[in-house]
Design an enzyme around this catalytic site. Sequence first.
Site, PDB file in Angstrom:
ATOM      1  N   GLU A 262      -7.867   5.017  -2.187  1.00 47.00           N
ATOM      2  CA  GLU A 262      -6.590   4.880  -1.472  1.00 47.00           C
ATOM      3  C   GLU A 262      -6.383   6.093  -0.561  1.00 47.00           C
ATOM      4  OE1 GLU A 262      -4.476   3.283  -0.102  1.00 47.00           O
ATOM      5  OE2 GLU A 262      -2.842   2.660  -1.431  1.00 47.00           O
ATOM      6  N   ASP A 263      -5.630   5.885   0.505  1.00 41.36           N
ATOM      7  CA  ASP A 263      -5.339   7.003   1.401  1.00 41.36           C
ATOM      8  C   ASP A 263      -4.286   7.942   0.806  1.00 41.36           C
ATOM      9  OD1 ASP A 263      -3.333   5.084   1.583  1.00 41.36           O
ATOM     10  OD2 ASP A 263      -3.336   4.968   3.777  1.00 41.36           O
TER      11      ASP A 263
ATOM     12  N   ASP B 266       2.230   7.234  -2.957  1.00 51.05           N
ATOM     13  CA  ASP B 266       3.598   7.627  -2.633  1.00 51.05           C
ATOM     14  C   ASP B 266       4.478   7.229  -3.833  1.00 51.05           C
ATOM     15  OD1 ASP B 266       5.640   8.502  -0.826  1.00 51.05           O
ATOM     16  OD2 ASP B 266       5.983   6.460  -0.181  1.00 51.05           O
TER      17      ASP B 266
ATOM     18  N   PHE C 242       6.027  12.738   6.199  1.00 54.92           N
ATOM     19  CA  PHE C 242       5.371  11.526   6.688  1.00 54.92           C
ATOM     20  C   PHE C 242       4.141  11.947   7.478  1.00 54.92           C
ATOM     21  CE2 PHE C 242       4.415   7.826   9.214  1.00 54.92           C
ATOM     22  CZ  PHE C 242       4.510   6.827   8.245  1.00 54.92           C
TER      23      PHE C 242
ATOM     24  N   ARG D  19      -4.281   6.502  13.754  1.00 56.30           N
ATOM     25  CA  ARG D  19      -5.310   6.415  12.710  1.00 56.30           C
ATOM     26  C   ARG D  19      -6.569   7.192  13.087  1.00 56.30           C
ATOM     27  NH1 ARG D  19      -3.600   2.416   9.041  1.00 56.30           N
ATOM     28  NH2 ARG D  19      -2.571   0.615   9.958  1.00 56.30           N
TER      29      ARG D  19
HETATM   30  P1  5GP Z   1       3.226   3.373  -2.412  1.00 57.11           P
HETATM   31  O1  5GP Z   1       3.075   1.966  -2.864  1.00 57.11           O
HETATM   32  O2  5GP Z   1       2.511   4.374  -3.285  1.00 57.11           O
HETATM   33  O3  5GP Z   1       4.667   3.746  -2.204  1.00 57.11           O
HETATM   34  O4  5GP Z   1       2.690   3.436  -0.947  1.00 57.11           O
HETATM   35  C1  5GP Z   1       1.410   3.560  -0.603  1.00 57.11           C
HETATM   36  C2  5GP Z   1       1.261   3.197   0.865  1.00 57.11           C
HETATM   37  O5  5GP Z   1       2.401   3.594   1.652  1.00 57.11           O
HETATM   38  C3  5GP Z   1       0.087   3.940   1.440  1.00 57.11           C
HETATM   39  O6  5GP Z   1      -1.118   3.245   1.240  1.00 57.11           O
HETATM   40  C4  5GP Z   1       0.484   4.043   2.904  1.00 57.11           C
HETATM   41  O7  5GP Z   1       0.103   2.867   3.572  1.00 57.11           O
HETATM   42  C5  5GP Z   1       1.998   4.111   2.882  1.00 57.11           C
HETATM   43  N1  5GP Z   1       2.463   5.511   3.001  1.00 57.11           N
HETATM   44  C6  5GP Z   1       3.059   6.249   2.062  1.00 57.11           C
HETATM   45  N2  5GP Z   1       3.329   7.489   2.508  1.00 57.11           N
HETATM   46  C7  5GP Z   1       2.868   7.536   3.779  1.00 57.11           C
HETATM   47  C8  5GP Z   1       2.843   8.565   4.793  1.00 57.11           C
HETATM   48  O8  5GP Z   1       3.284   9.714   4.635  1.00 57.11           O
HETATM   49  N3  5GP Z   1       2.284   8.219   5.990  1.00 57.11           N
HETATM   50  C9  5GP Z   1       1.777   6.978   6.229  1.00 57.11           C
HETATM   51  N4  5GP Z   1       1.238   6.767   7.436  1.00 57.11           N
HETATM   52  N5  5GP Z   1       1.780   5.991   5.309  1.00 57.11           N
HETATM   53  C10 5GP Z   1       2.318   6.275   4.095  1.00 57.11           C
END
Ligand code: 5GP
Length: 182
Positions: free
Chosen positions: A103-104, A107, A156, A169
Site C-alpha cells: 500500500e502507498d 491513513d 496531505f 503521481r
Molecule cells: P485509509 O482507508 O487508510 O483511510 O486510506 C487509504 C487511502 O487514502 C490511501 O491508499 C490513499 O489513496 C488515500 N490517502 C490517505 N492519505 C493520503 C494523503 O496524504 N495523500 C494522498 N494523495 N492520498 C491519501
Amino acid sequence: MTSDNSNHYPRPLIEQADLEAKIGELAAAVTRDYRDSERLVAIGVLKGSVFFLVDLLKRVDLAPLEVDFFQTSSYGAATEPGEVKILKDVDVSVRGADVLLIEDIVDTGYTLRTILDLLRFRKAKSVRLCTLLDKPSRRKVDVPIDYCGFQIEDLFVVGYGLDYNERFRNLPYIGVYEGEIR
Ligand code: 5GP
C-alpha cells in the site's frame, strides 16, 4: 490562470534518495522473510501503490512471485465512514498463498482492514502488510503493519504514486500538497 497552488511543485518531505534507501531495506527484509515461501502473491492497491510496488519488487530477490492488484474507493461522505468499495478484485486465487499486501499510505486504516478481512475469508495462508507511508495519528481501526517505510504527520502528501485529483503521481519524491483541497 488558476488562483490555487495546484501548478506549484509540492514542498519536498521525503527525497528520492531517501525513498530508494528505505525501499532497499524493505526489499531485503521481504527477501529474508519469504525465502521459504512456496507461493508468494504480492498485491498492490491501485493506483497509489504502483510506483512503490514496482521499485520494491524489482529489488526482492526471490524465485518468481505473482503480482496482482485491488482497486478500492470510499463511498464518500453520505455513507457510514469506513465503508470501502472494491472497484477491481484480484484475478488470482489467494487460497493457501502467502500474501504480501503493498500500500502507498495507511491513513484511517479502513481500506486495509477491508482487504485484510477479505483475504482471510478467502483462506490465504498468511497475510503481511507493507506500506511506504503511515499516518498513525489518523488511525480509526487497527491494522498490523509488518513493513513500514516512513511514519509521517497528518499532512496531505502527493508524489511517487500519490495524487491530488489524479495529478502529481509522477513526482519522484513525496511532497506536501499545500493548495486548497476540494
Ligand atoms: P485509509 O482507508 O487508510 O483511510 O486510506 C487509504 C487511502 O487514502 C490511501 O491508499 C490513499 O489513496 C488515500 N490517502 C490517505 N492519505 C493520503 C494523503 O496524504 N495523500 C494522498 N494523495 N492520498 C491519501
